[in-house]
Design an enzyme around this catalytic site. Sequence first.
Site, PDB file in Angstrom:
ATOM      1  N   ASP A  15       0.806  -1.220   0.000  1.00 37.24           N
ATOM      2  CA  ASP A  15       0.000   0.000   0.000  1.00 37.24           C
ATOM      3  C   ASP A  15       0.841   1.272   0.000  1.00 37.24           C
ATOM      4  O   ASP A  15       0.417   2.316   0.487  1.00 37.24           O
ATOM      5  CB  ASP A  15      -0.958   0.034   1.215  1.00 37.24           C
ATOM      6  CG  ASP A  15      -1.779  -1.225   1.285  1.00 37.24           C
ATOM      7  OD1 ASP A  15      -2.268  -1.663   0.236  1.00 37.24           O
ATOM      8  OD2 ASP A  15      -1.926  -1.783   2.393  1.00 37.24           O
ATOM      9  N   LYS A  18       2.253   2.113  -5.142  1.00 40.43           N
ATOM     10  CA  LYS A  18       2.973   1.636  -6.336  1.00 40.43           C
ATOM     11  C   LYS A  18       2.144   1.782  -7.609  1.00 40.43           C
ATOM     12  O   LYS A  18       2.687   2.063  -8.676  1.00 40.43           O
ATOM     13  CB  LYS A  18       3.365   0.160  -6.172  1.00 40.43           C
ATOM     14  CG  LYS A  18       4.309  -0.098  -5.026  1.00 40.43           C
ATOM     15  CD  LYS A  18       4.571  -1.570  -4.856  1.00 40.43           C
ATOM     16  CE  LYS A  18       3.382  -2.376  -4.399  1.00 40.43           C
ATOM     17  NZ  LYS A  18       2.866  -2.079  -3.064  1.00 40.43           N
ATOM     18  N   GLY A  42      -4.229  -4.500  -4.480  1.00 38.95           N
ATOM     19  CA  GLY A  42      -5.294  -3.567  -4.817  1.00 38.95           C
ATOM     20  C   GLY A  42      -4.622  -2.267  -5.208  1.00 38.95           C
ATOM     21  O   GLY A  42      -4.273  -1.468  -4.352  1.00 38.95           O
ATOM     22  N   HIS A  43      -4.350  -2.099  -6.492  1.00 40.22           N
ATOM     23  CA  HIS A  43      -3.629  -0.907  -6.941  1.00 40.22           C
ATOM     24  C   HIS A  43      -4.634   0.145  -7.396  1.00 40.22           C
ATOM     25  O   HIS A  43      -5.377  -0.060  -8.350  1.00 40.22           O
ATOM     26  CB  HIS A  43      -2.633  -1.288  -8.050  1.00 40.22           C
ATOM     27  CG  HIS A  43      -1.524  -2.158  -7.533  1.00 40.22           C
ATOM     28  ND1 HIS A  43      -0.625  -2.803  -8.336  1.00 40.22           N
ATOM     29  CD2 HIS A  43      -1.168  -2.481  -6.262  1.00 40.22           C
ATOM     30  CE1 HIS A  43       0.234  -3.477  -7.576  1.00 40.22           C
ATOM     31  NE2 HIS A  43      -0.088  -3.292  -6.321  1.00 40.22           N
ATOM     32  N   GLN A 214       2.262  -5.888  -3.012  1.00 41.91           N
ATOM     33  CA  GLN A 214       2.614  -5.947  -1.588  1.00 41.91           C
ATOM     34  C   GLN A 214       3.961  -5.222  -1.381  1.00 41.91           C
ATOM     35  O   GLN A 214       4.298  -4.375  -2.181  1.00 41.91           O
ATOM     36  CB  GLN A 214       2.669  -7.399  -1.072  1.00 41.91           C
ATOM     37  CG  GLN A 214       1.319  -8.113  -1.093  1.00 41.91           C
ATOM     38  CD  GLN A 214       0.966  -8.695  -2.441  1.00 41.91           C
ATOM     39  OE1 GLN A 214       1.783  -9.343  -3.066  1.00 41.91           O
ATOM     40  NE2 GLN A 214      -0.267  -8.472  -2.877  1.00 41.91           N
TER      41      GLN A 214
HETATM   42  P1  IMP Z   1      -2.288 -12.725   1.618  1.00 43.26           P
HETATM   43  O1  IMP Z   1      -1.342 -12.087   0.659  1.00 43.26           O
HETATM   44  O2  IMP Z   1      -3.723 -12.535   1.249  1.00 43.26           O
HETATM   45  O3  IMP Z   1      -1.933 -14.156   1.872  1.00 43.26           O
HETATM   46  O4  IMP Z   1      -2.133 -11.984   3.035  1.00 43.26           O
HETATM   47  C1  IMP Z   1      -0.934 -12.072   3.823  1.00 43.26           C
HETATM   48  C2  IMP Z   1      -0.603 -10.741   4.477  1.00 43.26           C
HETATM   49  O5  IMP Z   1      -0.255  -9.813   3.441  1.00 43.26           O
HETATM   50  C3  IMP Z   1      -1.772 -10.083   5.218  1.00 43.26           C
HETATM   51  O6  IMP Z   1      -1.240  -9.372   6.314  1.00 43.26           O
HETATM   52  C4  IMP Z   1      -2.361  -9.112   4.213  1.00 43.26           C
HETATM   53  O7  IMP Z   1      -3.041  -8.040   4.837  1.00 43.26           O
HETATM   54  C5  IMP Z   1      -1.096  -8.661   3.528  1.00 43.26           C
HETATM   55  N1  IMP Z   1      -1.337  -8.197   2.157  1.00 43.26           N
HETATM   56  C6  IMP Z   1      -1.556  -8.940   1.060  1.00 43.26           C
HETATM   57  N2  IMP Z   1      -1.712  -8.174  -0.025  1.00 43.26           N
HETATM   58  C7  IMP Z   1      -1.565  -6.908   0.388  1.00 43.26           C
HETATM   59  C8  IMP Z   1      -1.576  -5.638  -0.279  1.00 43.26           C
HETATM   60  O8  IMP Z   1      -1.748  -5.522  -1.509  1.00 43.26           O
HETATM   61  N3  IMP Z   1      -1.385  -4.547   0.516  1.00 43.26           N
HETATM   62  C9  IMP Z   1      -1.158  -4.638   1.849  1.00 43.26           C
HETATM   63  N4  IMP Z   1      -1.120  -5.781   2.508  1.00 43.26           N
HETATM   64  C10 IMP Z   1      -1.324  -6.910   1.791  1.00 43.26           C
END
Ligand code: IMP
Length: 392
Positions: A15, A18, A42-43, A214
Amino acid sequence: MSLQIDAVLGLQWGDEGKGKVVDKFAKGYQAVARFQGGPNAGHTLYHQGQKVVLHQIPSGVFHEQIDLIIGDGAVIDPEVLWKEAEGLTRLGINLRERLWIGTGAHLILPIHKWLEEVSETSQKIGTTRRGIGPAYADRYARRGIPIDWIEEKDFYEKVENLHRLYAQHYSHLSPPSPLSEEFQAGIQLLRSLRKVDLPSGLYRYERILAEGSQGTMLDIFAGTYPYVTSSHTTIAGVLAGLKVSPQAIGKVYGVSKVYTTRVGEGPFPTEIHGDLAAWLQEKGQERGSTTGRLRRCGWLDLVALRYAIQINGVSALILTKADVLIGLREVLVRTGGTDSQPTYTAFPGWQSLSDPAFYTFVRWIERELAVPVSAISTGPEREAWVSLTSRS
Ligand code: IMP
């Protein structure tokens, strides 16, 4: 000319902004490539005054002349891709000629999403519940389903076999059906899209921008395990996910907010609680673009940032959300101590972005991290941007 791949990578817990950086830079490239992750991303972009959140499709989408690649390191949810493509079609964006799917990317199946719901009740990571972890787990267990299998005659049988493995184990919890209508519609769409074999398919381009999802602190190896995502969010992910050599890598742009946020569980040394956290959440609209959860907020952590810069070989920094801190009397930055007892350096706050206090802060960061700040994002819109190109 040989291929050069520049990368935009998150240096925090995701977040960082990017999506906007990629949208801003995209016109200098022939293709934008996602190399890892899936619809957990989520871009957020603003296109003709409208907010658009992309989960699967690379953020170069609003530049018509640019190809979009979903690389082999990614996982793809056909249902999400189908819905996203429909939404973009409504905005007049035609993806058919431009979107290329890596044949080695893997599928997220309905059972993967369901498995994540089940596991989140026992081991709470605070995932996005998009089936990312289970899809990568099957990939590494060598029973996942890569994209190039979708053309095979026994494709649906393979999906059902994998589904059965879990359905039998969890029969007492009534797992979903293996082949929902939405899933099959997504597969139809995937079949109709162009495929690309990596790395050979990349050599028709000279310049590609690799788009990270991420952030470094969520990397499966380098992040705050087990509170991480299941892929490589770092420069290593670019090499593995696009199957390119280190020699192909050009610039590495590291993106960081001027403070820190984190969604989900896990350690957060500089976390702020109370009124100030609520103020940051409100002013920075710190709510997850994928899940709608409020993001935890904290001060900038220079110890973590230095680590992320080192791992990724960052050549230039892009600072985002500088506007959000406007109005604070004092801004803190973690400069030392331990994760449980961080120590801070205090700076006078800035009252506008032309306030000298802000540029003193930026220059101090550059000196401390020994990396130039090449741009500052000052708001969500494409125009809210200060380029410091002489420093990049
Ligand atoms: P997962 O990627 O859904 O398996 O989640 C694992 C961890 O990564 C969790 O803490 C999510 O909140 C975090 N996470 C996954 N994708 C994002 C993102 O795009 N932005 C921020 N945190 C993320």
